[in-house]
Design a protein around this motif. Structure first.
Motif, PDB file in Angstrom:
ATOM      1  N   PHE A 111      -2.945  -9.323 -18.929  1.00 19.04           N
ATOM      2  CA  PHE A 111      -4.102  -9.393 -17.683  1.00 19.04           C
ATOM      3  C   PHE A 111      -3.684 -10.544 -16.575  1.00 19.04           C
ATOM      4  O   PHE A 111      -3.767 -10.229 -15.517  1.00 19.04           O
ATOM      5  CB  PHE A 111      -5.397  -9.909 -18.180  1.00 19.04           C
ATOM      6  CG  PHE A 111      -6.355  -8.802 -18.628  1.00 19.04           C
ATOM      7  CD1 PHE A 111      -7.090  -8.143 -17.717  1.00 19.04           C
ATOM      8  CD2 PHE A 111      -6.271  -8.255 -20.047  1.00 19.04           C
ATOM      9  CE1 PHE A 111      -7.793  -7.178 -18.222  1.00 19.04           C
ATOM     10  CE2 PHE A 111      -7.218  -6.990 -20.225  1.00 19.04           C
ATOM     11  CZ  PHE A 111      -7.809  -6.608 -19.640  1.00 19.04           C
TER      12      PHE A 111
ATOM     13  N   LEU B   9      -3.479  -7.894 -14.024  1.00 18.93           N
ATOM     14  CA  LEU B   9      -4.901  -7.627 -13.165  1.00 18.93           C
ATOM     15  C   LEU B   9      -4.817  -7.857 -11.778  1.00 18.93           C
ATOM     16  O   LEU B   9      -5.647  -6.698 -11.160  1.00 18.93           O
ATOM     17  CB  LEU B   9      -5.792  -8.824 -13.946  1.00 18.93           C
ATOM     18  CG  LEU B   9      -7.243  -8.516 -13.456  1.00 18.93           C
ATOM     19  CD1 LEU B   9      -7.649  -7.103 -13.809  1.00 18.93           C
ATOM     20  CD2 LEU B   9      -8.157  -9.569 -14.111  1.00 18.93           C
TER      21      LEU B   9
ATOM     22  N   TRP C  53     -12.675  -6.065 -22.804  1.00 14.40           N
ATOM     23  CA  TRP C  53     -11.271  -5.871 -21.677  1.00 14.40           C
ATOM     24  C   TRP C  53     -10.968  -4.414 -21.892  1.00 14.40           C
ATOM     25  O   TRP C  53     -10.369  -3.971 -20.903  1.00 14.40           O
ATOM     26  CB  TRP C  53     -10.368  -6.860 -22.384  1.00 14.40           C
ATOM     27  CG  TRP C  53     -10.332  -7.946 -21.965  1.00 14.40           C
ATOM     28  CD1 TRP C  53     -11.079  -8.778 -21.028  1.00 14.40           C
ATOM     29  CD2 TRP C  53      -9.477  -9.214 -22.244  1.00 14.40           C
ATOM     30  NE1 TRP C  53     -11.042 -10.018 -20.823  1.00 14.40           N
ATOM     31  CE2 TRP C  53      -9.784 -10.536 -21.439  1.00 14.40           C
ATOM     32  CE3 TRP C  53      -8.178  -9.246 -22.618  1.00 14.40           C
ATOM     33  CZ2 TRP C  53      -9.242 -11.538 -21.313  1.00 14.40           C
ATOM     34  CZ3 TRP C  53      -7.472 -10.448 -22.596  1.00 14.40           C
ATOM     35  CH2 TRP C  53      -8.027 -11.602 -21.916  1.00 14.40           C
TER      36      TRP C  53
ATOM     37  N   CYS D 262     -13.456  -3.073 -19.257  1.00 14.42           N
ATOM     38  CA  CYS D 262     -13.144  -3.771 -18.164  1.00 14.42           C
ATOM     39  C   CYS D 262     -12.060  -2.600 -17.580  1.00 14.42           C
ATOM     40  O   CYS D 262     -12.183  -2.321 -16.039  1.00 14.42           O
ATOM     41  CB  CYS D 262     -12.526  -4.947 -18.139  1.00 14.42           C
ATOM     42  SG  CYS D 262     -11.486  -5.533 -17.028  1.00 14.42           S
TER      43      CYS D 262
ATOM     44  N   TYR E  22     -14.372  -8.619 -17.407  1.00  8.56           N
ATOM     45  CA  TYR E  22     -13.187  -9.355 -17.696  1.00  8.56           C
ATOM     46  C   TYR E  22     -13.284 -10.763 -17.983  1.00  8.56           C
ATOM     47  O   TYR E  22     -12.929 -11.157 -18.919  1.00  8.56           O
ATOM     48  CB  TYR E  22     -12.007  -9.266 -16.340  1.00  8.56           C
ATOM     49  CG  TYR E  22     -11.023 -10.320 -16.538  1.00  8.56           C
ATOM     50  CD1 TYR E  22      -9.965 -10.057 -17.735  1.00  8.56           C
ATOM     51  CD2 TYR E  22     -10.824 -11.381 -15.597  1.00  8.56           C
ATOM     52  CE1 TYR E  22      -9.135 -11.144 -17.588  1.00  8.56           C
ATOM     53  CE2 TYR E  22      -9.894 -12.389 -15.818  1.00  8.56           C
ATOM     54  CZ  TYR E  22      -9.005 -12.262 -16.783  1.00  8.56           C
ATOM     55  OH  TYR E  22      -7.899 -13.306 -16.868  1.00  8.56           O
TER      56      TYR E  22
END
Length: 438
Positions: A255, A259, A323, A326, A339
């Protein structure tokens, strides 16, 4: 009369303001450690466009390049931390990796940027092990989870600095100056650290009661390398918690690196906007998560020391649905909410995990133990994870378009967190009442 809450069993005090000054400086060092690694994330789309790179190449730059020298120098650096002046090691390493991070701004293409990122790994290999060893000699065992929780706040502030400042600087001055502007302060902090931190007495709080089962070595004399490695290999608490925390950090690093570009691709937002969003949610969720998690783990461990790893197991399991959902959300706001909900839970485990590593080994093994733990985390989280995710994303791009990266990260999250949940529970099986005081 001396307050009871700052006494340890042998009458030495664990109080004092100066130790918190040391803790804050080392936390800031950790912050720059993480920021210099992860600033690459917010710059990925700009670098990819200028050098015409694939996601696989980006994964190599963001993770694998950093890990190469960590693999080579991590354990030797930890070994050195067990026998030399640790604060000098931290200061020199901090200045070195900050310089190499600044030099990333002068890259001419993929290969020169790769070399600069290799240099960042050279310096960072010498930063973590001596830092946690110093903290272990400044704080008593019953305070160690909370102290490590405060130290681990650097792992939250690092992404905040890398994302928020990195995104805004990149929009104003470009990605090259972003590396330079974020690299220089680390050099200055290294000088301050070198001039103002005092090296503590090694093994200050080591007591026979806290000695790992079967250990008959002293607190001061470092044993030969193979003897130390054998001791760590047969230390079931150390071995299991290192594995558990390594798998915990695979999705965390996934992430951290991917992300920002996922948000830019899926929601059509710029680097500055993404940086502010991520920096804000990480700060207000991650800082209390780190600190409160450490306090909660210490509180539960007073009742039963097995609760340190058991708490980590429960928290990691709860991260998984947040997650996964997300990455499937079609709303930017919901994506950020899911998140940060998972992030708070995951980072709350880090103080307990670090303290378990340090408490389960001898004082003369702490630097080596920390380097092995960091090596395992970085090998799986940085060395393999980002490049593998990039490769999956490239291969699935024709079928899934911009969502290919999200699906690649989902696979990584589910696999890693399921294993981490089991491994932390398994660690609890190895913890006995002999660790109740550590």
């Amino acid at each position: 009369m001396m307050r009871q809450d700052i006494m340890v069993s042998d009458g030495r005090t664990s109080g004092g303001v100066y130790r918190y000054y040391v803790l804050v400086l080392l936390m800031l060092t950790f912050m720059f450690n993480i920021a210099d690694r992860l600033v690459m994330s917010i710059l990925i789309e700009d670098i990819k466009a200028e050098f015409v790179l694939s996601d696989t190449q980006i994964g190599l730059l963001a993770g694998t390049a950093f890990t190469v020298f960590y693999l080579i120098l991590g354990v030797p650096a930890g070994r050195l931390a067990d026998r030399t002046n640790r604060k000098n090691m931290v200061a020199i390493a901090l200045a070195l990796w900050s310089l190499m991070s600044a030099l990333c701004g002068a890259a001419l293409g993929f290969w020169t940027l790769l070399l600069a990122r290799l240099g960042v790994g050279v310096g960072e290999a010498g930063g973590g092990p001596p830092s946690v060893s110093i903290i272990t000699d400044y704080f008593a065992p019953h305070e160690l989870s909370r102290a490590m929780g405060i130290f681990a706040v650097g792992a939250v502030l690092g992404p905040v600095l890398g994302y928020m400042a990195g995104g805004l600087i990149a929009e104003a001055y470009g990605w090259r100056w972003t590396f330079v502007i974020l690299g220089v302060p680390g050099i200055l902090l290294g000088i301050i650290l070198f001039l103002t931190i005092r090296e503590p007495k090694r093994g200050r709080y080591f007591t026979p009661e806290a000695k790992p089962t079967g250990a008959d070595k002293g607190a001061e004399k470092q044993e030969p390398f193979m003897t130390t490695m054998g001791s760590l290999w047969t230390n079931s608490v150390f071995f299991r918690v290192v594995l558990a925390n390594s798998f915990t950090n695979i999705p965390s690093f996934a992430f951290a690196i991917w992300l920002a570009p996922m948000l830019m691709r899926n929601f059509d937002v710029g680097s500055g906007e993404v940086g502010v969003y991520l920096g804000t949610v990480l700060f207000f969720g991650g800082v209390p998560g780190m600190i409160l998690g450490g306090f909660l783990a210490d509180y539960l461990a007073k009742k039963n020391p097995k609760w340190r790893p058991w708490y980590c197991s429960v928290a990691v399991l709860l991260v998984l649905p947040f997650w996964t959902l997300c990455l499937l959300s079609d709303s930017l706001e919901m994506t950020l909410f899911l998140y940060i909900s998972g992030y708070v839970l995951l980072v709350s485990t880090q103080g307990a995990a670090i303290s378990m590593v340090q408490s389960a080994v001898l004082p003369t093994e702490r630097g080596t133990a920390s380097s092995i733990s960091s090596l395992s985390i970085n090998l799986l989280g940085y060395g393999i994870g980002p490049a593998l995710i990039g490769l999956m994303s490239d291969n699935w791009a024709d079928a899934y378009g911009t969502m290919s990266l999200s699906y690649a990260v989902i696979v990584t999250v589910v696999f890693s967190l399921a294993i981490a949940t089991f491994l932390f529970w398994w660690t609890g099986k190895a913890v006995n009442s002999g660790l109740a005081k550590v």
